[in-house]
Scaffold this motif. Structure first.
Motif, PDB file in Angstrom:
ATOM      1  N   GLU A   1      44.632 -49.756  -2.105  1.00  0.00           N
ATOM      2  CA  GLU A   1      45.634 -49.039  -1.358  1.00  0.00           C
ATOM      3  C   GLU A   1      45.825 -49.660   0.019  1.00  0.00           C
ATOM      4  N   GLU A   2      47.032 -49.542   0.509  1.00  0.00           N
ATOM      5  CA  GLU A   2      47.329 -50.033   1.851  1.00  0.00           C
ATOM      6  C   GLU A   2      47.271 -48.889   2.851  1.00  0.00           C
ATOM      7  N   LEU A   3      46.722 -49.178   3.999  1.00  0.00           N
ATOM      8  CA  LEU A   3      46.668 -48.223   5.103  1.00  0.00           C
ATOM      9  C   LEU A   3      47.322 -48.850   6.322  1.00  0.00           C
ATOM     10  N   PHE A   4      47.911 -48.026   7.146  1.00  0.00           N
ATOM     11  CA  PHE A   4      48.443 -48.466   8.430  1.00  0.00           C
ATOM     12  C   PHE A   4      47.548 -47.833   9.481  1.00  0.00           C
ATOM     13  N   LEU A   5      46.784 -48.652  10.166  1.00  0.00           N
ATOM     14  CA  LEU A   5      45.813 -48.159  11.131  1.00  0.00           C
ATOM     15  C   LEU A   5      46.382 -48.179  12.540  1.00  0.00           C
TER      16      LEU A   5
END
Length: 156
Positions: A1-5
């Motif tokens: 999964e991709e996360l935007f931190l």
């Protein structure tokens, strides 16, 4: 999964200068188990310190520790001061409170014209508006919850 931190450099850290800002980001990266964040914000335009803090974020961006940099809680006057200081990278974001109870059209128009994305916090007013008579009336008429009405307002 991709996360935007996304994270922020806190006011108390901004007051301490570049070394403290770097140390805080390094701790954040270590805590998250990553070598960069997608967005790093100056949390508050601390008088006499926020321009230096932003320029430190510019350096951190060049070093690859944050992909984008931005602002939080900046009024038009704070942004103008920052922009006129000779920054190299315009902020990607200004995170401010936006909701039907705090609607600053001139501020929204200004930042939109500048190409700075506005990101809302407290869009749902910490639940304090869920019982507002007008919000409840609209929610009932639309078959939605007050939270859905407030959220949709922000999108529109």
């Amino acid at each position: 999964e991709e996360l935007f931190l996304c994270s922020k450099v806190w006011t108390t850290t901004i007051e301490k200068g570049e070394d403290a800002i770097r140390a805080q980001l390094d701790k954040t990266l270590a805590d998250l188990g990553t070598d960069y964040v997608d967005l790093y914000l100056v949390h508050w335009p601390v008088p006499g310190k926020h321009v230096e803090a932003y320029k430190t974020l510019e350096k951190l961006r060049k070093e690859g520790k944050c992909k984008n940099i931005g602002l939080s809680n900046y009024a038009v006057e704070d942004y103008v001061e920052l922009k006129e200081s000779g920054i190299e990278t315009l902020p990607a974001v200004n995170q401010i409170e936006i909701n039907p109870f705090l609607y600053r059209k001139n501020t929204l128009d200004f930042f939109t014209k500048e190409g700075v994305v506005l990101q809302s916090y407290r869009s749902l007013r910490d639940g304090k508006a869920f019982g507002d008579e007008t919000v409840v009336k609209i929610a009932n008429a639309k078959g939605k919850t007050p939270a859905q009405i407030l959220g949709r307002w922000c999108v529109q």
